[in-house]
Design a protein around this motif. Sequence first.
Motif, PDB file in Angstrom:
ATOM      1  N   LEU A  78       0.843  -1.191   0.000  1.00  0.00           N
ATOM      2  CA  LEU A  78       0.000   0.000   0.000  1.00  0.00           C
ATOM      3  C   LEU A  78       0.881   1.243   0.000  1.00  0.00           C
ATOM      4  N   GLN A  79       0.365   2.324  -0.539  1.00  0.00           N
ATOM      5  CA  GLN A  79       1.189   3.513  -0.744  1.00  0.00           C
ATOM      6  C   GLN A  79       1.527   4.249   0.543  1.00  0.00           C
ATOM      7  N   ASP A  80       0.810   3.965   1.647  1.00  0.00           N
ATOM      8  CA  ASP A  80       1.107   4.670   2.894  1.00  0.00           C
ATOM      9  C   ASP A  80       2.158   3.954   3.732  1.00  0.00           C
ATOM     10  N   LYS A  81       2.769   2.908   3.195  1.00  0.00           N
ATOM     11  CA  LYS A  81       3.802   2.159   3.907  1.00  0.00           C
ATOM     12  C   LYS A  81       5.205   2.662   3.531  1.00  0.00           C
ATOM     13  N   ASP A  82       6.175   2.305   4.360  1.00  0.00           N
ATOM     14  CA  ASP A  82       7.563   2.682   4.105  1.00  0.00           C
ATOM     15  C   ASP A  82       8.162   1.682   3.115  1.00  0.00           C
ATOM     16  N   ILE A  83       7.755   1.824   1.870  1.00  0.00           N
ATOM     17  CA  ILE A  83       8.121   0.859   0.830  1.00  0.00           C
ATOM     18  C   ILE A  83       9.623   0.836   0.589  1.00  0.00           C
ATOM     19  N   ALA A  84      10.242   1.999   0.575  1.00  0.00           N
ATOM     20  CA  ALA A  84      11.672   2.071   0.275  1.00  0.00           C
ATOM     21  C   ALA A  84      12.496   1.295   1.299  1.00  0.00           C
ATOM     22  N   SER A  85      12.168   1.447   2.581  1.00  0.00           N
ATOM     23  CA  SER A  85      12.931   0.745   3.623  1.00  0.00           C
ATOM     24  C   SER A  85      12.745  -0.761   3.531  1.00  0.00           C
ATOM     25  N   VAL A  86      11.501  -1.184   3.298  1.00  0.00           N
ATOM     26  CA  VAL A  86      11.217  -2.611   3.199  1.00  0.00           C
ATOM     27  C   VAL A  86      11.928  -3.224   1.994  1.00  0.00           C
ATOM     28  N   LEU A  87      11.890  -2.524   0.861  1.00  0.00           N
ATOM     29  CA  LEU A  87      12.548  -3.043  -0.344  1.00  0.00           C
ATOM     30  C   LEU A  87      14.063  -3.085  -0.173  1.00  0.00           C
TER      31      LEU A  87
END
Length: 434
Positions: free
Chosen positions: A342-351
């Motif tokens: 989802l767009q409200d998550k910290d996607i960059a850190s997780v990836l």
Amino acid sequence: MFTSVDKVVEYIYSMDQKTERNGRLSRITSILAVLGNPHKGFRSVHIAGSNGKGSTLNALKEILIAEGLQVGSFISPHLEKVNERIMMNDVMITDEQFIQYMNDIFPLLQKGQVGEGSNFFEILTVIAFMYYNDMKVDIALIETGIGGKFDSTNVLTPLLSILTSISLDHTQILGDTLEAIAEEKAGIIKPLVPVISAVKDKQAVAVIEQKAELEQAPIYQLYKDFLIGNVTQEINQQSFSYQLNSEKMVDISLKMMGHHQVENASLAITAALFLNKHHGFTISEESIRHGLITSSWAARFEEVLPNVIIDGAHNPAGMEVLIQTIQQRYATKNIHVVFTALQDKDIASVLHMLDEISASITVTEIHVKNAAAGKDIFEATKHPEKQLILSWQEALEQTIVKVDESNVVLVTGSLYFMSLARPYLKQKAQTKVL
């Protein structure tokens, strides 16, 4: 009047999903008062935390069921059907019951009535409380939705409160520091009601201890008041020892994998011992052991096909423990990831974390509200072996063909993705059996 669960779900999801929270408790309190305060008709345990709420709840639930108790459980989100959120033992609320409760509540939601402005989670909370009261459960295990202080479940005065973890999640609502989030989660602590905590961050612990002292609530903390040790890994389970004061258990078998699940299990054990000591329960060690070897939690390190794991890790803290478990269980194997979020998550850190441990990353997207666009996720991963497949079904199909003795597939990133991928993959598993 509603005549189907689909119509009920369509209605409650169409309601205004505001992020304001300050009015929720007064609104749900007013609705419950008109309905005769059903939340006061049953005993409960209240559970909050950034990660581990569901696993802790389910471990305690299985322990209580093993003892022969009638146990309500309120969870979120659901994976396949909204009824999953409201259960008694292992049975979901029926469609007929769900519809009847909604028809009872519906007049209160109209313009000018006490429930005007309610959102879907508040409505589900009211339905759950009505159901548990009517079903005369021995105890209900209630998971917060988001936060704690202003969560609609926080009208309860439970027998005890449980805090599983504190990490940066839902920062746009709860705040962008661990202290701010801890204050929100600690909002479930009630005057004189004991709290059991597995929170480890020192800043968050300080906030929780301060709140407990203010409310004169006894607090029992993991690694301080109760201990775990001797954690050993086996093929399909793990084992550990537990101690609280003079209470000791050794060689406890746990079906769920990962050290974090041992911590969650220790919360459940402590809760069971507390219920025995202070509230007249007679939960045996046998029931504790049976419950923990039985307990499992859908889409939490779940092997749905051989060497195909799904896990709804959706924030950096959740991803960290998932990766620890993956490396523990599959140290010599190549990990191929299928990911969306989802767009409200910290996607960059997780990836960034997934980039470090994976042999390849396949990015996809799902068509749900607030889902991140596949192309944006794809740009965020720096993995040299990455691909973008917008169809999540095709992304799964193209990745699971890589599975063999040396290659494992990890499907992760969002519980909403798991709600789609899990039944799809389980259907493939059934087809292969046939």
